[in-house]
Design an enzyme around this catalytic site. Structure first.
Site, PDB file in Angstrom:
ATOM      1  N   SER A  48      -3.092  -7.865   4.199  1.00 43.82           N
ATOM      2  CA  SER A  48      -2.520  -6.521   4.120  1.00 43.82           C
ATOM      3  C   SER A  48      -3.299  -5.596   3.196  1.00 43.82           C
ATOM      4  CB  SER A  48      -1.068  -6.612   3.638  1.00 43.82           C
ATOM      5  OG  SER A  48      -0.985  -7.295   2.410  1.00 43.82           O
ATOM      6  N   CYS A  49      -4.094  -6.171   2.267  1.00 44.28           N
ATOM      7  CA  CYS A  49      -4.820  -5.318   1.324  1.00 44.28           C
ATOM      8  C   CYS A  49      -6.182  -4.881   1.860  1.00 44.28           C
ATOM      9  CB  CYS A  49      -5.010  -6.049  -0.006  1.00 44.28           C
ATOM     10  SG  CYS A  49      -5.992  -7.561   0.119  1.00 44.28           S
TER      11      CYS A  49
END
Length: 401
Positions: free
Chosen positions: A329-330
């Site tokens: 997600s980053c």
């Protein structure tokens, strides 16, 4: 578009669903004007429940209550731990060790510290993402003040031998920062026996709430406040405690401790069940990272079916009510190949065809069986449209003639 009630959620490493009991506590304290700093009755009550939460979380992590600092999220805890340590201790040495497979924001933070005079060396990893502890000895110098190694990699599932790394750093007098964002709740943690100087925990990964992070600062290690406070968290972090989130975190930690053995057995079984199914029914599919077993997170399956893209798989599954991921997600979506895949030497085609399937305590056998069936259909359909797959089939046919 699939109905919400019929969806299958297999992206737990991006965000895990909050335990209902923790959610109730979150709601209860979110609507009441409680503050642990106030001297009136509600304030005194808030102080008591906060203390109770501290006791629960410290027991969960095997640390002292006075070693816990709450922040607004795991990334804030990471910044406080790394940059706070650097600011306080840079006069003792400028050299930092880390790995090339840390979370991308951590690597960007080290780039920032380089501009402030830090020298950063990168500990190499093998094709499964494992660190060679001997390399830490070889790369460390008299100027090395900090070593940063992630416990569990959320992309390819590698679990580092943190005991060995921590002991090595301790014996060499190097502070050890560990990003345990994807470890807490999934591997046993006892900071009384592990010489980890600074540990970051993400409550959402053991079904706690978002909006709160935990930094454990072992006694004897000093950090500089990034957002200075007064009474709160021994001056390390300013502002009022997010009491609802902290209390919900304590409840999630309590439930996780009670269900830990059951969760590990269940999710490990489901991981094996799913991988065996995919390996049996989907030709030319590869597992990225370590093989299933002791060295791999039981949450994580990162797979690459050849000749189709990862994003097309995610979107096709989403249309059928199944949620998986094509990367952490980053990572920004415009990055085609992640830094983790590059570091472990994964080829471009295999990297861009990868998807991450991450399980959790709420995952059921029925969901896994349904997902496996639908995913096989998705892969087959996408391959029908793939020029590379058609070419491969044609070549196979010629070889059989």
């Amino acid at each position: 578009m699939a109905e919400v009630g019929s969806t299958i959620y297999l992206d737990h490493q991006s965000a895990a669903p909050v335990f209902p009991e923790a959610l109730e506590i979150l709601k209860q304290y979110a609507i009441e004007p409680f503050s642990p700093s106030s001297l009136h009755q509600r304030g005194i009550h808030s102080k008591k429940v906060l203390q109770s939460a501290l006791e629960c979380i410290s027991a969960f992590l095997g640390c002292e209550e006075t070693e816990i600092v709450f922040t607004g999220g795991s990334w804030e805890a990471i910044v406080l731990g790394i940059e706070g340590f650097w600011r306080r201790n840079a006069s003792k040495g400028k050299h930092i060790l880390t790995t090339p497979i840390e979370q991308k924001p951590i690597l960007l933070l080290f780039d920032k510290l380089k501009n402030e005079g830090a020298t950063v060396s990168y500990i190499p990893v093998d094709k499964e993402g494992f660190v060679d502890p001997k390399a830490i000895e070889e790369l460390s110098t008299s100027q090395t003040i900090l070593c940063c190694v992630q416990w569990v990699n959320p992309e390819i599932g590698s679990i580092q031998n943190i005991q060995e790394v921590a002991n090595l750093c301790f014996n060499k007098g190097i502070a050890f920062f560990c990003d345990g964002s994807y470890a807490a709740g999934w591997v046993p943690i006892d900071l009384k026996r592990l010489p980890i100087s600074l540990l970051v925990v993400n409550p959402n990964q053991f079904n706690g709430p978002k909006g709160v992070g935990i930094l454990c600062v072992k006694k004897g290690f000093e950090i500089e406040p990034i957002i200075p406070g007064l009474n709160r968290d021994f001056g390390f972090w300013g502002g009022s405690e997010n009491l609802p989130a902290v209390l919900a975190t304590a409840k999630a930690a309590e439930i996780t401790s009670q269900l830990f053995k059951e969760k590990i057995e269940k999710v490990s079984y489901l991981q094996k069940l799913l991988w065996n199914d995919l390996l049996t029914h989907i030709p030319l599919i590869a597992l990225n990272g370590p093989q299933l077993g002791f060295g791999r997170s039981i949450q994580n399956l990162n797979v690459s079916p050849e000749f189709i893209g990862g994003e097309s798989q995610v979107l096709s599954c989403d249309l059928k009510g199944i949620m998986i991921s094509s990367g952490p997600s980053c990572i920004q979506k415009n990055l085609r190949v992640s830094h983790v895949f590059k570091a472990v030497g994964l080829g471009y085609q295999r990297a861009v065809s990868s998807v991450r399937i991450s399980l959790g305590i709420t995952t059921t056998k029925e969901e896994i069986e349904k997902f496996a069936k639908i995913y096989r259909e998705v892969v087959a359909k996408l391959r029908e449209m793939s020029i590379g797959w058609k070419k491969y089939i044609s070549e196979q046919a010629k070889n059989e003639e």
